[in-house]
Scaffold this motif. Structure first.
Motif, PDB file in Angstrom:
ATOM      1  N   ALA A 149       0.828  -1.199   0.000  1.00 36.96           N
ATOM      2  CA  ALA A 149       0.000   0.000   0.000  1.00 36.96           C
ATOM      3  C   ALA A 149       0.867   1.255   0.000  1.00 36.96           C
ATOM      4  O   ALA A 149       0.366   2.364   0.098  1.00 36.96           O
ATOM      5  CB  ALA A 149      -0.908  -0.009   1.221  1.00 36.96           C
TER       6      ALA A 149
ATOM      7  N   PRO B 128       2.697   4.276  -1.427  1.00 34.73           N
ATOM      8  CA  PRO B 128       2.564   5.025  -2.680  1.00 34.73           C
ATOM      9  C   PRO B 128       3.788   4.816  -3.576  1.00 34.73           C
ATOM     10  O   PRO B 128       4.920   4.917  -3.130  1.00 34.73           O
ATOM     11  CB  PRO B 128       2.458   6.479  -2.216  1.00 34.73           C
ATOM     12  CG  PRO B 128       1.888   6.379  -0.835  1.00 34.73           C
ATOM     13  CD  PRO B 128       2.503   5.124  -0.254  1.00 34.73           C
TER      14      PRO B 128
ATOM     15  N   TYR C 173       2.816  -5.058 -10.175  1.00 33.21           N
ATOM     16  CA  TYR C 173       1.485  -5.070 -10.781  1.00 33.21           C
ATOM     17  C   TYR C 173       0.965  -6.496 -10.902  1.00 33.21           C
ATOM     18  O   TYR C 173       1.732  -7.425 -11.154  1.00 33.21           O
ATOM     19  CB  TYR C 173       1.536  -4.380 -12.153  1.00 33.21           C
ATOM     20  CG  TYR C 173       1.941  -2.940 -12.007  1.00 33.21           C
ATOM     21  CD1 TYR C 173       1.006  -1.966 -11.702  1.00 33.21           C
ATOM     22  CD2 TYR C 173       3.269  -2.563 -12.133  1.00 33.21           C
ATOM     23  CE1 TYR C 173       1.381  -0.642 -11.525  1.00 33.21           C
ATOM     24  CE2 TYR C 173       3.655  -1.236 -11.954  1.00 33.21           C
ATOM     25  CZ  TYR C 173       2.706  -0.288 -11.649  1.00 33.21           C
ATOM     26  OH  TYR C 173       3.077   1.024 -11.466  1.00 33.21           O
TER      27      TYR C 173
ATOM     28  N   GLN D 293      -3.773  -4.287 -11.696  1.00 35.40           N
ATOM     29  CA  GLN D 293      -3.757  -3.222 -10.702  1.00 35.40           C
ATOM     30  C   GLN D 293      -2.396  -3.190 -10.025  1.00 35.40           C
ATOM     31  O   GLN D 293      -1.576  -4.065 -10.260  1.00 35.40           O
ATOM     32  CB  GLN D 293      -4.876  -3.445  -9.678  1.00 35.40           C
ATOM     33  CG  GLN D 293      -4.842  -4.813  -9.015  1.00 35.40           C
ATOM     34  CD  GLN D 293      -6.091  -5.074  -8.207  1.00 35.40           C
ATOM     35  OE1 GLN D 293      -6.600  -4.185  -7.530  1.00 35.40           O
ATOM     36  NE2 GLN D 293      -6.592  -6.279  -8.261  1.00 35.40           N
TER      37      GLN D 293
ATOM     38  N   PRO E 118       0.269  -0.657  -6.994  1.00 36.47           N
ATOM     39  CA  PRO E 118       0.339   0.196  -5.809  1.00 36.47           C
ATOM     40  C   PRO E 118      -0.313   1.544  -6.047  1.00 36.47           C
ATOM     41  O   PRO E 118      -0.437   2.001  -7.186  1.00 36.47           O
ATOM     42  CB  PRO E 118       1.849   0.351  -5.588  1.00 36.47           C
ATOM     43  CG  PRO E 118       2.455   0.150  -6.928  1.00 36.47           C
ATOM     44  CD  PRO E 118       1.571  -0.845  -7.623  1.00 36.47           C
ATOM     45  N   PRO E 119      -0.710   2.213  -4.950  1.00 32.54           N
ATOM     46  CA  PRO E 119      -1.268   3.553  -5.095  1.00 32.54           C
ATOM     47  C   PRO E 119      -0.234   4.510  -5.674  1.00 32.54           C
ATOM     48  O   PRO E 119       0.956   4.348  -5.457  1.00 32.54           O
ATOM     49  CB  PRO E 119      -1.662   3.949  -3.675  1.00 32.54           C
ATOM     50  CG  PRO E 119      -1.060   2.952  -2.763  1.00 32.54           C
ATOM     51  CD  PRO E 119      -0.639   1.782  -3.574  1.00 32.54           C
ATOM     52  N   THR E 120      -0.689   5.508  -6.417  1.00 26.63           N
ATOM     53  CA  THR E 120       0.240   6.427  -7.070  1.00 26.63           C
ATOM     54  C   THR E 120       0.606   7.626  -6.203  1.00 26.63           C
ATOM     55  O   THR E 120       1.615   8.269  -6.470  1.00 26.63           O
ATOM     56  CB  THR E 120      -0.349   6.941  -8.400  1.00 26.63           C
ATOM     57  OG1 THR E 120      -1.607   7.548  -8.137  1.00 26.63           O
ATOM     58  CG2 THR E 120      -0.499   5.816  -9.394  1.00 26.63           C
TER      59      THR E 120
END
Length: 73
Positions: A17, A19, A35, A68, A70-72
């Motif tokens: 999680a 970023p 990914y 999908q 990790p968050p950017t």
């Protein structure tokens, strides 16, 4: 941070999680994927390479999946 193993190629998958993604995965893309796709039909998680080889379908059951990561930010 979670880690999974792709059942098709045994490549590690970072379910981070953080970023931008797991720094270890960024440094070792051949052994760890940032990914992945989780199949809504069978529940298996496959790395991006195996999903791409299977034309965006789950290598296990053939269901359409979306990659999908990790968050950017």
């Amino acid at each position: 941070m979670g880690i999974n193993i792709c059942p098709s190629c045994n490549r590690l998958i970072s379910l981070s999680a953080i970023p931008g993604g797991n720094p270890v995965a960024k440094e070792n893309p051949d052994t760890m994927a940032l990914y992945y796709a989780k199949c809504g039909n069978c529940g298996f998680i496959h790395c991006d390479r195996c999903v791409e080889k299977n034309n965006s379908h789950c290598p296990k059951c053939g269901h359409s999946v979306m990659i999908q990561g990790p968050p950017t930010g």
